[in-house]
Design a protein around this motif. Structure first.
Motif, PDB file in Angstrom:
ATOM      1  N   ASP B  86      67.342  96.688  41.644  1.00 45.27           N
ATOM      2  CA  ASP B  86      67.146  97.364  42.927  1.00 45.27           C
ATOM      3  C   ASP B  86      66.476  98.742  42.768  1.00 45.27           C
ATOM      4  O   ASP B  86      66.467  99.534  43.691  1.00 45.27           O
ATOM      5  CB  ASP B  86      68.482  97.517  43.681  1.00 45.27           C
ATOM      6  CG  ASP B  86      68.286  97.499  45.194  1.00 45.27           C
ATOM      7  OD1 ASP B  86      67.262  96.950  45.646  1.00 45.27           O
ATOM      8  OD2 ASP B  86      69.147  98.022  45.919  1.00 45.27           O
ATOM      9  N   HIS B  87      65.918  99.051  41.587  1.00 44.96           N
ATOM     10  CA  HIS B  87      65.299 100.362  41.355  1.00 44.96           C
ATOM     11  C   HIS B  87      63.925 100.287  40.682  1.00 44.96           C
ATOM     12  O   HIS B  87      63.500 101.247  40.040  1.00 44.96           O
ATOM     13  CB  HIS B  87      66.239 101.238  40.527  1.00 44.96           C
ATOM     14  CG  HIS B  87      67.431 101.698  41.300  1.00 44.96           C
ATOM     15  ND1 HIS B  87      67.362 102.732  42.207  1.00 44.96           N
ATOM     16  CD2 HIS B  87      68.701 101.227  41.346  1.00 44.96           C
ATOM     17  CE1 HIS B  87      68.560 102.891  42.763  1.00 44.96           C
ATOM     18  NE2 HIS B  87      69.380 101.989  42.265  1.00 44.96           N
ATOM     19  N   GLY B  88      63.262  99.149  40.797  1.00 45.32           N
ATOM     20  CA  GLY B  88      61.905  99.078  40.250  1.00 45.32           C
ATOM     21  C   GLY B  88      61.818  98.898  38.757  1.00 45.32           C
ATOM     22  O   GLY B  88      60.750  99.054  38.180  1.00 45.32           O
ATOM     23  N   GLN B  89      62.936  98.554  38.115  1.00 41.93           N
ATOM     24  CA  GLN B  89      62.916  98.539  36.654  1.00 41.93           C
ATOM     25  C   GLN B  89      62.917  97.167  36.003  1.00 41.93           C
ATOM     26  O   GLN B  89      62.924  97.087  34.781  1.00 41.93           O
ATOM     27  CB  GLN B  89      64.113  99.346  36.134  1.00 41.93           C
ATOM     28  CG  GLN B  89      64.074 100.771  36.651  1.00 41.93           C
ATOM     29  CD  GLN B  89      65.157 101.652  36.080  1.00 41.93           C
ATOM     30  OE1 GLN B  89      66.046 101.165  35.392  1.00 41.93           O
ATOM     31  NE2 GLN B  89      65.082 102.933  36.360  1.00 41.93           N
ATOM     32  N   CYS B  90      62.930  96.081  36.801  1.00 38.96           N
ATOM     33  CA  CYS B  90      63.053  94.776  36.145  1.00 38.96           C
ATOM     34  C   CYS B  90      62.057  93.720  36.614  1.00 38.96           C
ATOM     35  O   CYS B  90      61.789  92.775  35.895  1.00 38.96           O
ATOM     36  CB  CYS B  90      64.467  94.236  36.331  1.00 38.96           C
ATOM     37  SG  CYS B  90      64.820  93.633  37.999  1.00 38.96           S
ATOM     38  N   GLY B  91      61.520  93.840  37.809  1.00 42.80           N
ATOM     39  CA  GLY B  91      60.524  92.873  38.284  1.00 42.80           C
ATOM     40  C   GLY B  91      61.081  91.595  38.899  1.00 42.80           C
ATOM     41  O   GLY B  91      60.318  90.749  39.369  1.00 42.80           O
ATOM     42  N   THR B  94      59.775  90.610  42.419  1.00 39.61           N
ATOM     43  CA  THR B  94      58.325  90.592  42.655  1.00 39.61           C
ATOM     44  C   THR B  94      57.914  89.567  43.718  1.00 39.61           C
ATOM     45  O   THR B  94      58.314  88.399  43.664  1.00 39.61           O
ATOM     46  CB  THR B  94      57.573  90.288  41.344  1.00 39.61           C
ATOM     47  OG1 THR B  94      57.966  91.243  40.366  1.00 39.61           O
ATOM     48  CG2 THR B  94      56.058  90.323  41.541  1.00 39.61           C
ATOM     49  N   LEU B 103      56.792  95.168  44.158  1.00 37.96           N
ATOM     50  CA  LEU B 103      58.244  95.062  44.034  1.00 37.96           C
ATOM     51  C   LEU B 103      58.874  95.149  45.420  1.00 37.96           C
ATOM     52  O   LEU B 103      58.712  96.155  46.115  1.00 37.96           O
ATOM     53  CB  LEU B 103      58.781  96.198  43.154  1.00 37.96           C
ATOM     54  CG  LEU B 103      58.230  96.223  41.730  1.00 37.96           C
ATOM     55  CD1 LEU B 103      58.754  97.439  40.970  1.00 37.96           C
ATOM     56  CD2 LEU B 103      58.591  94.941  40.983  1.00 37.96           C
ATOM     57  N   CYS B 105      61.969  95.458  46.156  1.00 38.47           N
ATOM     58  CA  CYS B 105      63.112  96.379  46.238  1.00 38.47           C
ATOM     59  C   CYS B 105      62.661  97.802  46.535  1.00 38.47           C
ATOM     60  O   CYS B 105      63.472  98.627  46.940  1.00 38.47           O
ATOM     61  CB  CYS B 105      63.962  96.335  44.977  1.00 38.47           C
ATOM     62  SG  CYS B 105      63.218  97.102  43.523  1.00 38.47           S
ATOM     63  N   LEU B 106      61.389  98.116  46.287  1.00 41.95           N
ATOM     64  CA  LEU B 106      60.888  99.462  46.584  1.00 41.95           C
ATOM     65  C   LEU B 106      59.895  99.445  47.745  1.00 41.95           C
ATOM     66  O   LEU B 106      59.089 100.354  47.910  1.00 41.95           O
ATOM     67  CB  LEU B 106      60.245 100.085  45.331  1.00 41.95           C
ATOM     68  CG  LEU B 106      61.196 100.401  44.157  1.00 41.95           C
ATOM     69  CD1 LEU B 106      60.443 101.054  43.005  1.00 41.95           C
ATOM     70  CD2 LEU B 106      62.361 101.292  44.596  1.00 41.95           C
ATOM     71  N   SER B 154      54.660  87.105  39.454  1.00 38.13           N
ATOM     72  CA  SER B 154      53.866  88.019  38.653  1.00 38.13           C
ATOM     73  C   SER B 154      52.802  87.254  37.858  1.00 38.13           C
ATOM     74  O   SER B 154      51.657  87.682  37.742  1.00 38.13           O
ATOM     75  CB  SER B 154      54.799  88.786  37.705  1.00 38.13           C
ATOM     76  OG  SER B 154      54.275  90.030  37.397  1.00 38.13           O
ATOM     77  N   SER B 175      54.534  93.018  31.483  1.00 44.15           N
ATOM     78  CA  SER B 175      55.636  93.855  30.980  1.00 44.15           C
ATOM     79  C   SER B 175      56.539  94.367  32.104  1.00 44.15           C
ATOM     80  O   SER B 175      57.636  94.841  31.854  1.00 44.15           O
ATOM     81  CB  SER B 175      55.089  95.031  30.165  1.00 44.15           C
ATOM     82  OG  SER B 175      54.508  95.995  31.020  1.00 44.15           O
ATOM     83  N   GLY B 176      56.088  94.252  33.338  1.00 44.47           N
ATOM     84  CA  GLY B 176      56.908  94.676  34.465  1.00 44.47           C
ATOM     85  C   GLY B 176      57.970  93.660  34.847  1.00 44.47           C
ATOM     86  O   GLY B 176      58.690  93.849  35.828  1.00 44.47           O
ATOM     87  N   ASN B 177      58.049  92.547  34.104  1.00 45.61           N
ATOM     88  CA  ASN B 177      59.063  91.519  34.389  1.00 45.61           C
ATOM     89  C   ASN B 177      59.925  91.309  33.158  1.00 45.61           C
ATOM     90  O   ASN B 177      59.469  90.752  32.159  1.00 45.61           O
ATOM     91  CB  ASN B 177      58.386  90.204  34.785  1.00 45.61           C
ATOM     92  CG  ASN B 177      57.695  90.310  36.124  1.00 45.61           C
ATOM     93  OD1 ASN B 177      56.592  90.849  36.217  1.00 45.61           O
ATOM     94  ND2 ASN B 177      58.359  89.843  37.165  1.00 45.61           N
ATOM     95  N   LEU B 178      61.169  91.777  33.242  1.00 43.76           N
ATOM     96  CA  LEU B 178      62.063  91.622  32.099  1.00 43.76           C
ATOM     97  C   LEU B 178      62.783  90.278  32.173  1.00 43.76           C
ATOM     98  O   LEU B 178      63.034  89.760  33.260  1.00 43.76           O
ATOM     99  CB  LEU B 178      63.095  92.749  32.074  1.00 43.76           C
ATOM    100  CG  LEU B 178      62.551  94.179  32.106  1.00 43.76           C
ATOM    101  CD1 LEU B 178      63.676  95.175  31.855  1.00 43.76           C
ATOM    102  CD2 LEU B 178      61.449  94.386  31.087  1.00 43.76           C
TER     103      LEU B 178
END
Ligand SMILES: Cc1cc2nc3c(=O)[nH]c(=O)nc-3n(C[C@H](O)[C@H](O)[C@H](O)COP(=O)(O)OP(=O)(O)OC[C@H]3O[C@@H](n4cnc5c(N)ncnc54)[C@H](O)[C@@H]3O)c2cc1C
Ligand code: SF4
Ligand code: FES
Ligand code: FES
Lengths: 325, 196
Positions: B86-91, B94, B103, B105-106, B154, B175-178
């Motif tokens: 919920d903070h743009g850190q995992c993707g 998307t 994203l 969530c943002l 993505s 890399s934006g998708n963990l």
């Protein structure tokens, strides 16, 4: 998030005159919404400025103008930028993720706030978030913090990659003030050092909008590089980054530019090292000397002594990369 | 444990009594209470919205704070899009807005009118999977599947953008998708397969 009113800006004069202290502009939202979810930013009103500002990259005789609403990813695809100002694209591509770059605006990128972990943790003291409460990082966990230009009040670093390239290329920020007049702030004066007022990141006048960013014509396009050292290879903020640019005649350096991220509260220029390189042959010996010259001034904190050697290595590598890319 | 129960029961009775008493109070006092309440708990603000998702137009009313992610999952029951951080850190969240990966969530729902959203539910045509969905199945592009809708959205964009010239390039632009399961090799293979 705290409840807020939402409006879409329809005219610039109205937008500027109606802005209160508790109003926030929103562009890409990638930084602001994150901060609102964490209760760090708590506006009563959000004003969507996305259709109010230019999303065009315009070339003119003296350089280029990037509108505040140009998306970060658009900068990396623009033919003129890739030919004449490739350092900008290299820096942006080293930051965030494709999704975030698609959302983030040029203006918002300049105003993104620090990633200091205590700034993000509202249960801890932080002068930037709550002036006068103290700085948790100065004596705390400061591995990611500054190594130069900091004060006892705040040791946070500026997080942007784009801004490091803009600093190296002597950009300027065009701002529209609340009286609707435009003025220009040189990039080196746009971001601030923390001093005793770390709550203020920039010198953007109150209630003003970023209109655009100007980059002057230069001869650095053939030999420039961006090196970013981080905890993982992609999608992470810089521990140390270096934007390097050389203007070469044969193998002689006419002009050199060196700027760093991850080291200070603002994009940091290494003027002395730049000066040293001027007129020298572009070779490993001189690059090493320039890197040492920059690193001699830094004063690491308890946990980030490693940044000194890292900086030195990053500067040497970036200068070497200028010759191969 | 027991005392805690007793305490909360007593607390409940007390508050309930306070509210009952409030009902009997004159309206000026009630208005004052409302004011205090609004001061402590600011009233939520709602907004009428027209949004286009997977080619379907929705007319709704939503809290101004609603992100596109929450709009999809909570208001429209389109739960294919996942919430990871919920903070743009995992993707994980998307989706495509006007054909570009972003994203959710943002993204504020309030900023969507006039734009076209595509989610994982909008990729297949009837029963026919999108080639990327098919490739993820064939190349073992997932294990638990939680990151997968975000990975696929993505990946579709990654191919469209042309960032598939090498494994290194695919990895950089994905890399934006963990993926906590570490299905990365299968994901890269899926993308190579579709890009070919
Ligand atoms: C997980 C993650 C990783 C990231 N990694 C990196 C990275 O490695 N490198 C990097 O450089 N960045 C990184 N970023 C940050 C990203 O680049 C910024 O969030 C983005 O550039 C902000 O732009 P925006 O348009 O979304 O700004 P918004 O969130 O919309 O706005 C940010 C601030 O700027 C103000 N504002 C916006 N536009 C204007 C304007 N024109 N005039 C006046 N005020 C304005 C807003 O009021 C707000 O206060 C990352 C972000 C996330 C979430
Ligand atoms: S370094 Fe700055 S941002 Fe971090 S805790 Fe100290 S005052 Fe806050
Ligand atoms: S849920 Fe949106 S990036 Fe993690
Ligand atoms: S498949 Fe489990 S997180 Fe990616």
């Amino acid at each position: 998030m705290k409840p807020f009113a939402f409006t879409k800006a329809e005219s610039l004069p109205k937008t500027l005159s109606a802005k209160k202290e508790t109003t926030q502009f929103i562009a890409g939202g990638t930084n602001l919404l994150d901060l609102m979810k964490k209760h760090i930013s708590q506006p009563d009103e959000l004003v969507d400025i996305t259709s109010m500002l230019s999303d065009k990259i315009e070339a003119h005789k003296k350089g280029i103008r990037i509108g505040a609403m140009v998306r970060n990813s658009t900068v990396t695809l623009d033919a003129n930028i890739l030919t004449n100002y490739p350092l900008l694209a290299k820096a942006i591509l080293a930051g965030a993720s494709p999704q975030i770059r698609n959302m983030a605006s040029a203006g918002g990128n300049l105003l993104q706030r620090t990633r200091c972990p205590y700034f993000y943790d509202i249960t801890t003291p932080c002068n930037k978030r709550q002036p006068g409460s103290g700085c948790s990082a100065v004596e705390g966990e400061n591995r990611m913090s500054a190594i130069i230009g900091y004060s006892e009040q705040c040791v946070a670093v500026h997080p942007s990659d784009f801004c490091i390239a803009l600093a190296a290329l002597d950009a300027a920020v065009v701002v529209t003030q609340s009286n609707q007049k435009n003025s220009t702030i040189p990039f080196s004066d746009f971001h601030r050092l923390p001093g005793s007022t770390p709550q203020q990141d920039t010198n953007l006048p109150a209630n003003a909008l970023i209109h655009s960013i100007e980059i002057p014509v230069n001869d650095f396009h053939k030999n420039c590089a961006y090196v970013k050292v981080r905890d993982r290879d992609s999608y992470a903020f810089a521990l140390v980054s270096v934007a390097a640019a050389l203007d070469l005649k044969g193998n002689t350096i006419q002009e050199a530019r060196l700027a760093s991220g991850g080291v200070a509260h603002k994009p940091w220029r290494w003027y002395e090292a730049e000066q040293y390189l001027k007129g020298k042959e572009a070779n490993a010996v001189h690059f090493k000397e320039a890197a040492a010259m920059a690193a001699k001034d830094v004063k690491p904190l308890a946990h980030n002594g490693f940044k000194k050697l890292m900086l030195q290595g990053a500067i040497e590598t970036a200068l070497q990369n200028c010759l191969t890319t | 444990m027991k005392t805690e129960h007793l305490y909360s029961r007593r607390f409940f009775l007390k508050t309930a009594a306070a509210f009952t008493a409030l009902a009997a109070l004159p309206s000026t006092v009630k208005a004052f209470y409302q004011e205090v309440k609004n001061f402590i708990v600011p009233a939520k603000q709602t907004l009428p919205l027209v949004v286009t998702i997977n080619k379907k137009e929705y007319q709704l009313s939503a809290d101004t704070r609603t992100t596109l992610l929450d709009l999809l999952r909570e208001n429209l029951q389109l739960t294919g899009t996942k919430k990871g951080c919920d903070h743009g850190q995992c993707g994980a969240c998307t989706v495509h807005v006007d054909g570009e990966r972003v994203l959710s969530c943002l993204t504020l729902a309030a900023m969507l009118p006039g734009k076209k959203v595509t989610t994982i539910e909008g990729l297949a045509v009837g029963d026919k999977l999108h080639p990327m969905q098919q490739a993820f199945i064939e190349c073992d592009g997932f294990q638990c599947g939680y990151c997968t809708p975000g990975q696929i959205m993505s990946a579709v964009a990654c191919v469209k953008e042309g960032h598939t010239r090498s494994v290194a390039e695919i990895k950089e632009f994905m890399s934006g998708n963990l993926c906590r399961c570490g299905a990365y090799n299968g994901i890269v293979e899926s993308i190579q397969k579709v890009a070919r």
